[in-house]
Design a protein around this motif. Structure first.
Motif, short mmCIF file in Angstrom:
data_model
loop_
_atom_site.label_atom_id
_atom_site.label_comp_id
_atom_site.label_asym_id
_atom_site.label_seq_id
_atom_site.Cartn_x
_atom_site.Cartn_y
_atom_site.Cartn_z
N LEU A 101 -6.00 11.72 -7.16
CA LEU A 101 -5.36 12.92 -7.72
C LEU A 101 -3.91 13.03 -7.25
O LEU A 101 -3.03 13.46 -7.99
CB LEU A 101 -6.15 14.17 -7.34
N VAL A 102 -3.67 12.62 -6.00
CA VAL A 102 -2.31 12.68 -5.45
C VAL A 102 -1.39 11.72 -6.23
O VAL A 102 -0.27 12.06 -6.60
CB VAL A 102 -2.32 12.31 -3.95
N ASN A 103 -1.93 10.53 -6.48
CA ASN A 103 -1.18 9.54 -7.27
C ASN A 103 -0.85 10.08 -8.66
O ASN A 103 0.25 9.91 -9.17
CB ASN A 103 -2.01 8.27 -7.44
N ILE A 104 -1.85 10.71 -9.28
CA ILE A 104 -1.66 11.25 -10.63
C ILE A 104 -0.54 12.29 -10.63
O ILE A 104 0.38 12.25 -11.44
CB ILE A 104 -2.98 11.86 -11.17
N LYS A 105 -0.62 13.19 -9.66
CA LYS A 105 0.35 14.28 -9.59
C LYS A 105 1.77 13.74 -9.46
O LYS A 105 2.72 14.26 -10.04
CB LYS A 105 0.02 15.19 -8.41
N ARG A 106 1.89 12.66 -8.72
CA ARG A 106 3.19 12.04 -8.48
C ARG A 106 3.77 11.41 -9.76
O ARG A 106 4.97 11.31 -9.94
CB ARG A 106 3.01 10.95 -7.42
N CYS A 107 2.86 10.98 -10.65
CA CYS A 107 3.29 10.22 -11.84
C CYS A 107 3.65 11.10 -13.04
O CYS A 107 4.51 10.73 -13.83
CB CYS A 107 2.19 9.26 -12.27
N GLU A 127 7.45 -2.86 -1.79
CA GLU A 127 6.61 -1.69 -1.55
C GLU A 127 7.52 -0.50 -1.30
O GLU A 127 8.35 -0.55 -0.40
CB GLU A 127 5.72 -1.96 -0.33
N MET A 128 7.36 0.54 -2.10
CA MET A 128 8.19 1.73 -1.91
C MET A 128 7.66 2.51 -0.71
O MET A 128 6.45 2.61 -0.53
CB MET A 128 8.14 2.61 -3.15
N GLN A 129 8.57 3.06 0.10
CA GLN A 129 8.15 3.86 1.26
C GLN A 129 7.70 5.23 0.77
O GLN A 129 8.27 5.77 -0.17
CB GLN A 129 9.32 4.01 2.23
N PRO A 130 6.68 5.81 1.41
CA PRO A 130 6.25 7.16 1.01
C PRO A 130 7.37 8.17 1.31
O PRO A 130 8.10 8.02 2.29
CB PRO A 130 5.03 7.43 1.89
N HIS A 131 7.50 9.14 0.41
CA HIS A 131 8.59 10.13 0.58
C HIS A 131 8.21 11.13 1.64
O HIS A 131 7.12 11.64 1.64
CB HIS A 131 8.83 10.86 -0.74
N ASP A 168 -3.22 2.45 -3.17
CA ASP A 168 -1.96 2.21 -2.46
C ASP A 168 -1.01 1.39 -3.33
O ASP A 168 0.18 1.66 -3.40
CB ASP A 168 -2.23 1.43 -1.16
N VAL A 169 -1.58 0.39 -3.98
CA VAL A 169 -0.77 -0.48 -4.83
C VAL A 169 -0.18 0.33 -5.98
O VAL A 169 1.03 0.30 -6.24
CB VAL A 169 -1.62 -1.67 -5.38
N LEU A 170 -1.04 1.11 -6.65
CA LEU A 170 -0.58 1.92 -7.78
C LEU A 170 0.48 2.91 -7.32
O LEU A 170 1.41 3.22 -8.05
CB LEU A 170 -1.75 2.67 -8.40
N ALA A 171 0.32 3.41 -6.10
CA ALA A 171 1.25 4.43 -5.62
C ALA A 171 2.61 3.85 -5.24
O ALA A 171 3.62 4.52 -5.35
CB ALA A 171 0.65 5.15 -4.41
#
Lengths: 118, 316
Positions: B284-290, A114-118, A36-39
């Motif tokens: 994998l979702v995070n990776i795809k986003r980056c 914290e960025m909101q999910p798109h 979550d943090v990385l995202a």
């Protein structure tokens, strides 16, 4: 908000060696899930977390986190502490829980980074 | 830098946040004037006036046996002139117990003192309360501009190194390959390789945004190798002038249902792994986003190959 102000507000302790009193934190995020943090954390934020292991520090390196606050009085092991010292990332411990610690900083004017999910 | 003293106006200073940061980082001793011309309290005002004219001063500290006892400024000289009293001693017209600053204080402290007091100059003392320098707003402007210049040169140097790494070497296809072996279950070192990769990219002149995106993608891939493989795997990063290819590969067990694995929240991770802050089905979702392009190939026989590609045409 300066690190020193943050420590004062949270009645916290700085665990790392560096003199980080001049580091300015513009926003923060609270989470235990590193994915979550990385995202969603914006660069140069503080991270409040109940997770207390080297992965938190690595996450901080990768995501450009400028300070880490361990809640509920959690003490990191020596490995985690050394890594934080090597990487010059300030570690703070507070007795408050995640919700309350976030609330205190938010009320003091610290923004959500914290960025909101798109 | 030239000897001119450019002035930073308040409006200008507001727009450059790096200068503000520097005001906290720089110590007063780094920007102050060190060779201070001091005046004896028993000097006549007339002599002080001559000195000020000759040396183009507008003020000077007054010391007696090396100890700071006051400060004399052009304002004081004007007062003496008005009274036609230039034969008086400096002692009679100087400001006693002047406001001072400490040499190890950050520059921002001096800025605060200047705006609070409207003094033109501040004597700088060391820990033993001895006079070691004098500070004007001009010194601060100069010090900040010099520091900004140093910053700029550092940045230029990094850019130079990066761009020339590939320009200086002539070949049909130049690339730099970084390889990291990742061991199964090695949580203690989880993220170590990714930190190194991120640092290498910054060294090579990647923008912080690009290094961050690559770092996040490769960190999630690294954790996947630690969590889900039979025997660990390899991270292979190939850096070319036009793109960065990050590859994570292992020898099994392979992903049973790739479509399922690509869904947010789907995970086969154990409770222990979730306690590490991972295994929530977001990797994998995070990776795809980056990354700009992601390819996932997996089979039970050959294991899993994950390609993550960043194109550099627009991003650097």
């Amino acid at each position: 908000m300066k690190i020193t102000e943050m420590i004062e507000l949270l009645n916290g302790t700085l665990l790392t060696e560096q003199s980080s009193s001049s580091v300015v934190i513009k926003g923060a995020m609270g989470a235990d899930l590193m994915s979550d943090v990385l995202a969603s954390i914006k660069p140069e934020a503080a991270l409040l977390t109940g997770l207390c292991n080297p992965q938190v520090i690595r996450t901080a390196i990768i995501a450009d986190i400028h300070a880490i606050i361990f809640v509920r009085g959690k003490q990191p092991d020596i490995e985690t502490l050394e890594l934080a010292n090597d990487e010059n990332i300030p570690l703070i411990v507070t007795a408050y829980g995640l919700f309350e610690a976030c609330g205190i900083l938010y009320r003091a004017g610290l923004k959500s980074y914290e960025m909101q999910p798109h | 830098m030239a000897e001119t003293k450019p002035i930073i106006t308040d409006e200008y200073a507001e727009s450059i946040t790096r200068a503000e940061e520097l005001a906290y980082e720089l110590r007063i001793r780094e920007v102050m004037t060190k060779d201070v011309y001091c005046i004896n309290p028993d000097t006549e005002m007339e002599t002080a006036l001559d000195t000020f004219q000759k040396r183009r001063f507008s003020g000077a500290p007054v010391t007696c046996d090396g100890e700071l006892i006051g400060i004399i400024s052009i304002e004081d000289l004007i007062r003496a002139l008005r009274k036609n009293n230039l034969n008086a001693k400096v002692r009679e017209y100087m400001t006693t117990s002047p406001t001072t600053v400490n040499e190890y204080d950050p520059v921002v402290e001096a800025l605060k003192t200047f705006s609070r007091t409207h003094f033109g100059r501040l004597p700088v003392l060391n820990e033993d309360q001895q006079l070691v320098g004098i500070l004007t707003k001009g010194d601060i402007s100069n010090g900040l501009l010099n520091a900004l210049q140093r910053d700029y040169h550092k940045e230029e140097l990094i850019r130079y190194r990066a761009s020339h790494l590939f320009e200086d070497i002539v070949s049909g296809r130049t690339s730099l390959i970084l390889r990291y072996e990742i061991r199964k279950g090695d949580f203690i070192h989880g993220g170590n390789a990714s930190s190194k990769i991120k640092r290498a990219l910054l060294r090579l002149g990647a923008t912080p945004q690009l290094a961050r995106r690559c770092g996040i993608a490769v960190y999630e891939a690294e954790m996947n190798l630690i969590i889900h493989t039979n025997h660990g795997g390899t991270l292979r990063i190939e850096i070319e002038p036009h793109r960065i290819t990050m590859e994570a590969y292992d020898d099994g067990p392979g992903i049973e249902d790739i479509d399922m694995a690509m869904q947010t929240g789907y995970s086969t991770a154990t409770h222990e792994i979730r306690e590490m802050g991972f295994g929530a089905g977001m990797g994998l979702v995070n990776i795809k986003r980056c990354v700009d392009e992601m390819r996932l190939i997996s089979s039970k026989e050959r294991g899993t190959n994950l390609f993550m590609i960043m194109y550099l045409n627009n991003t650097t």
